[in-house]
Design a protein around this motif. Structure first.
Motif, short mmCIF file in Angstrom:
data_model
loop_
_atom_site.label_atom_id
_atom_site.label_comp_id
_atom_site.label_asym_id
_atom_site.label_seq_id
_atom_site.Cartn_x
_atom_site.Cartn_y
_atom_site.Cartn_z
N LYS A 68 -28.35 6.93 9.66
CA LYS A 68 -27.97 8.22 9.11
C LYS A 68 -29.16 9.17 9.14
O LYS A 68 -30.30 8.79 8.88
N ARG A 273 -19.65 15.95 15.52
CA ARG A 273 -19.93 14.57 15.14
C ARG A 273 -20.03 14.41 13.63
O ARG A 273 -19.59 13.41 13.06
N SER A 277 -17.75 11.94 11.28
CA SER A 277 -18.38 10.89 10.47
C SER A 277 -18.30 11.17 8.98
O SER A 277 -18.92 10.48 8.19
#
Length: 567
Positions: A68, A273, A277
């Motif tokens: 992350k 993205r 996510s």
């Protein structure tokens, strides 16, 4: 064709059977298929997911989850404002979810008419604020997003039973999903806001728009027009809302908030993205870079015309604009002839050698900068010639990189500036000499595809600049070293610090910078400019450049060799 009317104007529209999504009634709150006409949810109005998830907060990074990315946290005030905004949206959607099809259709019509009436001033505002696109083409986009979308979906049922199979005993029932997060790009700041707002209204959903920071004023203006018209037609206050002071951390907090049920993300690959996510259902549109293929079965005249019209529409800022054309051998001559007939120009070999448009602009800008920037910096209040020439240099350089794009110096400067509030020009200056050394090789391990070089030419190109500036040197390597020395001397004349450490002038920032290098280097690798760099970098290479640019001046430089010390 059928005649339809919007705001007293009649337009011809093709009749089409509206597509209705198929849903299953049951306990699941997620739609089977995420669409904007109608989507499935629970039989009751969508409630906040606060019971099942923690309140929205700034994205954080766990040391146990290195994949992350670390992002700057949302300030307390921004988070409080976002939570209040989402609560109003949830409340508004609860009320709106009970509206009938007749009420929804009237709100949809009123909002579309209001947006369409403002299509020209909104287009002007978008171009003025973003400096992108063509006013007339943005008018077309606003018109499409309002009147055309209204006429496309005005008869589509989005409330209650929308289809019934008596023989099979099956009903299709449309229910709202709840609160939608809408991410809006700088390239289409008003038309995207209108489009998403109208679809949310038609489907009884609330919408929270997050504008691009460079286009906030025009996006918010468009959203307010739609909101005010919808409320005047009976919609609950706050059914369309927006973030007043958008930023990347706020947009991420919005997408991860438990009150959000669906994300409509229009933007760059990183933003899309992030939406995918977030843990919420998402629809993302972004990168584009569309190639066009023309084979021997094509209608050549129509194909060429379509490509030219598409590529030139709104200066090609739409992600679906054609970026390249591939033609099969059998059709090549006819396609080329048609492009020429329509005014397209093909570079011949002499053009490529003698009139390299981009390099010519680049060299002229560089020459002007070296000659006039020190004068403009030292005597800008009185040396009007120097100030004028520097303005010319900036404009010419902009023309050059608009044609050839940028590279890792800008990629890395974007992330350095975003993380530590270093002005973009100063960030580029801190990195430029290190990037020249990195790129100046005839044997890169990886070569980027975007520049489409037949073989590596960066070292030779840098050497040509040294020759143009009469810097001396015999070999290409010597000339590139002379160029780096000249760049550093130019920086010194303009009082630009030699290192990032000097720019920070704060041991605490130094420590934070070094601790975050893994994330910053990864973000720089993911930047849209990286793919256009002549040498395609490893993330470790970018990290090493950041380290080199931070700790010590690049001079004296003895070799152009670059070895990543990161393992």
């Amino acid at each position: 064709m059928s005649n339809t009317f919007v705001a007293g104007k009649r337009v011809a529209m093709p009749t089409a059977k509206p597509a209705v999504p198929s849903v299953r009634i049951g306990g699941a709150r997620r739609p089977v298929r995420v669409v904007c006409e109608a989507v499935a949810a629970s039989p009751s109005p969508v409630a906040s997911k606060a019971e099942a998830a923690a309140p929205a907060s700034a994205p954080t990074v766990s040391h146990a989850e290195p994949a992350k990315k670390e992002r700057a946290p949302v300030t307390d005030d921004a988070l409080v404002a976002l939570k209040a905004l989402l609560k109003r949206s949830v409340d508004a959607q609860h009320v709106y979810s009970t509206f009938t099809q007749e009420q929804v259709d009237e709100i949809f019509r009123a909002a579309a008419e209001a947006a369409n009436a403002a299509r020209i001033p909104l287009a002007k505002m978008a171009v003025e604020e973003t400096r992108m696109g063509v006013v007339e083409d943005k008018v077309v986009k606003n018109h499409f997003a309002s009147e055309f979308i209204y006429n496309k979906f005005k008869h589509t049922k989005t409330c209650g039973v929308i289809e019934e199979d008596l023989a099979g005993g099956i009903q299709k029932i449309a229910e709202p999903v709840g609160v939608i997060a809408g991410i809006v790009p700088t390239t289409n700041p008003t038309s995207t806001a209108i489009f998403k707002s109208l679809l949310a209204l038609k489907t009884r959903n609330a919408l929270v728009l997050c504008p691009h920071p460079r286009a906030a004023r025009s996006t918010i203006t468009a959203a307010k027009i739609v909101h005010d018209a919808a409320v005047a037609a009976g919609a609950p206050e706050g059914i369309i809302s927006w973030i007043e002071n958008p930023s990347l951390p706020v947009s991420q907090a919005l997408m991860q908030a438990p009150e959000i049920s669906l994300i409509l993300a229009t933007g760059g690959p990183a933003m899309v993205r992030a939406a995918y996510s977030s843990g919420h259902p998402s629809l993302g549109v972004g990168a584009g870079n569309t190639p066009a293929l023309i084979d021997e079965t094509a209608d050549v005249q129509m194909a060429v015309s379509s490509i030219l019209l598409s590529k030139t529409f709104d200066n090609g800022v739409i992600c679906a604009s054609e970026q390249s054309v591939v033609v099969v051998a059998k059709a090549y001559d006819a396609v080329r002839a048609e492009f020429v007939r329509r005014g397209a120009y093909f570079l011949n070999e002499d053009d490529k050698v003698k009139v390299d448009y981009t390099k010519g602009l680049s060299k002229e800008a560089i020459s002007l900068i070296f000659k006039y920037l020190p004068r403009a910096y030292a005597n800008g209040a009185t040396d009007f010639e120097a100030r004028e020439k520097v303005h010319y240099a900036a404009t010419i350089a902009g023309m050059a990189f608009a044609n050839a794009f940028l590279g890792i110096c800008h990629s890395m400067a974007h992330k350095l500036g975003g993380a530590f509030h270093v002005p973009h020009g100063l960030a580029n200056a801190a990195l430029i000499s290190h990037v020249i050394r990195y790129n100046a090789t005839d044997m890169p391990a990886k070569q980027a595809a975007f520049p489409q070089y037949q073989y590596p030419t960066a070292k030779r190109d840098y050497a040509e600049l040294a020759t143009m500036l009469s810097l001396g040197g015999t070999t290409d390597d010597e000339k590139v070293v002379k160029l780096i020395e000249a760049v550093e001397n130019l920086k010194k004349q303009c009082d630009v610090p030699a290192t990032i450490q000097e720019i920070f002038n704060d041991p605490k920032l130094d420590a934070e910078y070094l601790s975050r290098l893994d994330t910053i280097a990864e973000d720089a690798f993911d930047d849209q400019c990286t793919g256009a760099n002549p040498r395609y970098p490893l993330i470790a290479d970018l990290k090493q450049i950041y380290i080199d640019a931070h700790s010590a001046p690049i001079l004296p430089i003895k070799s152009l060799e670059f070895f990543s010390k990161i393992v």
